[in-house]
Design a protein around this motif. Structure first.
Motif, PDB file in Angstrom:
ATOM      1  N   LYS A  48      33.133  28.614  31.235  1.00  0.00           N
ATOM      2  CA  LYS A  48      32.870  27.742  31.082  1.00  0.00           C
ATOM      3  C   LYS A  48      32.567  27.629  29.484  1.00  0.00           C
ATOM      4  CE  LYS A  48      34.663  26.313  35.256  1.00  0.00           C
ATOM      5  NZ  LYS A  48      35.251  25.337  35.573  1.00  0.00           N
ATOM      6  N   SER A  85      43.485  25.650  33.730  1.00  0.00           N
ATOM      7  CA  SER A  85      43.597  26.061  34.804  1.00  0.00           C
ATOM      8  C   SER A  85      44.593  27.147  35.087  1.00  0.00           C
ATOM      9  CB  SER A  85      43.347  24.682  35.502  1.00  0.00           C
ATOM     10  OG  SER A  85      44.039  24.066  37.071  1.00  0.00           O
ATOM     11  N   GLU A  86      45.857  26.788  34.490  1.00  0.00           N
ATOM     12  CA  GLU A  86      46.818  27.304  34.783  1.00  0.00           C
ATOM     13  C   GLU A  86      46.661  28.675  34.680  1.00  0.00           C
ATOM     14  OE1 GLU A  86      50.197  25.962  32.216  1.00  0.00           O
ATOM     15  OE2 GLU A  86      49.916  24.327  33.456  1.00  0.00           O
ATOM     16  N   ARG A  87      45.477  29.324  34.045  1.00  0.00           N
ATOM     17  CA  ARG A  87      45.506  30.242  33.068  1.00  0.00           C
ATOM     18  C   ARG A  87      44.155  31.630  33.720  1.00  0.00           C
ATOM     19  NH1 ARG A  87      48.297  33.450  29.415  1.00  0.00           N
ATOM     20  NH2 ARG A  87      50.418  32.076  28.674  1.00  0.00           N
ATOM     21  N   ALA A  88      44.165  30.282  34.804  1.00  0.00           N
ATOM     22  CA  ALA A  88      42.906  30.440  36.367  1.00  0.00           C
ATOM     23  C   ALA A  88      41.012  31.125  34.821  1.00  0.00           C
ATOM     24  CB  ALA A  88      43.265  31.633  37.339  1.00  0.00           C
ATOM     25  N   TYR A  89      41.710  31.176  33.912  1.00  0.00           N
ATOM     26  CA  TYR A  89      40.677  30.765  33.240  1.00  0.00           C
ATOM     27  C   TYR A  89      38.509  30.774  33.843  1.00  0.00           C
ATOM     28  CZ  TYR A  89      42.975  31.606  29.130  1.00  0.00           C
ATOM     29  OH  TYR A  89      44.665  31.747  28.212  1.00  0.00           O
ATOM     30  N   GLN A  90      37.989  32.173  34.287  1.00  0.00           N
ATOM     31  CA  GLN A  90      36.607  31.967  35.006  1.00  0.00           C
ATOM     32  C   GLN A  90      35.889  31.617  34.080  1.00  0.00           C
ATOM     33  OE1 GLN A  90      36.263  31.996  38.000  1.00  0.00           O
ATOM     34  NE2 GLN A  90      38.251  31.683  38.121  1.00  0.00           N
ATOM     35  N   SER A 143      44.511  22.222  30.945  1.00  0.00           N
ATOM     36  CA  SER A 143      45.988  21.935  31.597  1.00  0.00           C
ATOM     37  C   SER A 143      46.233  23.493  32.313  1.00  0.00           C
ATOM     38  CB  SER A 143      47.634  21.586  31.768  1.00  0.00           C
ATOM     39  OG  SER A 143      46.881  19.761  32.076  1.00  0.00           O
ATOM     40  N   GLN A 189      41.504  34.006  26.863  1.00  0.00           N
ATOM     41  CA  GLN A 189      39.471  34.257  27.048  1.00  0.00           C
ATOM     42  C   GLN A 189      39.485  35.957  26.313  1.00  0.00           C
ATOM     43  OE1 GLN A 189      38.161  33.198  31.515  1.00  0.00           O
ATOM     44  NE2 GLN A 189      39.564  34.694  31.670  1.00  0.00           N
TER      45      GLN A 189
END
Length: 225
Positions: free
Chosen positions: A90, A83-88, A80, A13
Motif C-alpha cells: 500500500k 489490481s490485476e497484479r494483485a499487489y498487496q 488497474s 512490487q
C-alpha cells in the motif's frame, strides 16, 4: 479536459531498501526521463525519452530486464495494474528517471483516495509538485553533468534528505548545501555509492560525527529489485 499521463518505464512490487521506509513493502513506479546526468546512476536506461521507444502498458509490464522502452499511462491505468497484479503493498514509490519533471499531484491524490501512501524520490533539481501528504525524499545531485542546481524549495519540502557519498568531498558538499538552503530540521541519510567498503566506512564515520543516519541499499544486499 485532457487526461494526465505519465511516461512509465516499469512498475513492480518489492521491499523499499533505502531511507526511512526501509523494509516497507512497496510498489515502485519508475518514470522515464532525466537530464541530471549522475555518473554513478544505476538506471541510465530511464534518461532519454525517445518517441521511437514508446510502447503500450502491457509491453512495459511484460519486461523481464531493464530497457529504455516506456508507455504513457494514466493514474487510473496504474491503479488497474495494481489490481490485476494483485499487489498487496500500500506504499507507492514514484522514482525515475527524475519524477519531478512531472506534475505528480493528480497521481498522488488518486493514490491516496484509493488507500495508498506515496513517496517521491527526486534529485531536488526540479520543482516538487506533490500534495502535502506525499513523502518526499530528496537525494541532492550536486555538480552533475547536466548542470542543474539543487533547488532550495526542494530541500525545504523534503521529509528526508538521502545523500550518496563515495569520498569526503561529497560530505563537504552536503554540509555546504544544508547551510545554503537553511535546511536543519530534516532526517538526513548518507548512502554509500555502490556499497564500496571505503565509502561505507566514510558514511558510518560521518553519520556518527554529524548525528545523521545510514542508508545501505538493503535491496542490493538481498539481491532483489
Amino acid at each position: 479536459m485532457t487526461k494526465r499521463v505519465y511516461k512509465v518505464n516499469e512498475v513492480f512490487q518489492t521491499i523499499q531498501g533505502e531511507g526511512s521506509y526501509t523494509g516497507t513493502p512497496s510498489i515502485f513506479v519508475r518514470l522515464q526521463g532525466c537530464p541530471v546526468g549522475c555518473s554513478w546512476c544505476d538506471t541510465k536506461h530511464t534518461w532519454l525519452i525517445d518517441p521511437a521507444l514508446q510502447v503500450g502498458l502491457p509491453e512495459v509490464m511484460a519486461k523481464r530486464a531493464e530497457s529504455d522502452y516506456w508507455a504513457e499511462v494514466t493514474p487510473e491505468a496504474l491503479l488497474s495494474v495494481f489490481s490485476e497484479r494483485a499487489y498487496q503493498a500500500k506504499h507507492v514509490v514514484i522514482t525515475g528517471g527524475e519524477p519531478c519533471m512531472y506534475d505528480l499531484v493528480p497521481l498522488c491524490n488518486m493514490l491516496q483516495q484509493h488507500g495508498y501512501t506515496s513517496q517521491i524520490e527526486t534529485s531536488g533539481t526540479f520543482e516538487v509538485r506533490v500534495p502535502e501528504h506525499s513523502w518526499v525524499t530528496v537525494s541532492p545531485k550536486i555538480n552533475m553533468a547536466g548542470g542543474y542546481q539543487v533547488l532550495t524549495s526542494a530541500m525545504q519540502r523534503a521529509n528526508e534528505i538521502k545523500h550518496p557519498v563515495a569520498m569526503q568531498k561529497h560530505v563537504d558538499e552536503l554540509l555546504q548545501l544544508l547551510q545554503q538552503t537553511a535546511t536543519t530540521d530534516k532526517l538526513i541519510y548518507l548512502q554509500p555509492i555502490s556499497q564500496q567498503k571505503r565509502a561505507t566506512e566514510l558514511a558510518i564515520a560521518s553519520c556518527i560525527n554529524h548525528n545523521w543516519r545510514l542508508s545501505v541499499q538493503v535491496h542490493k544486499y538481498l539481491g532483489i529489485e
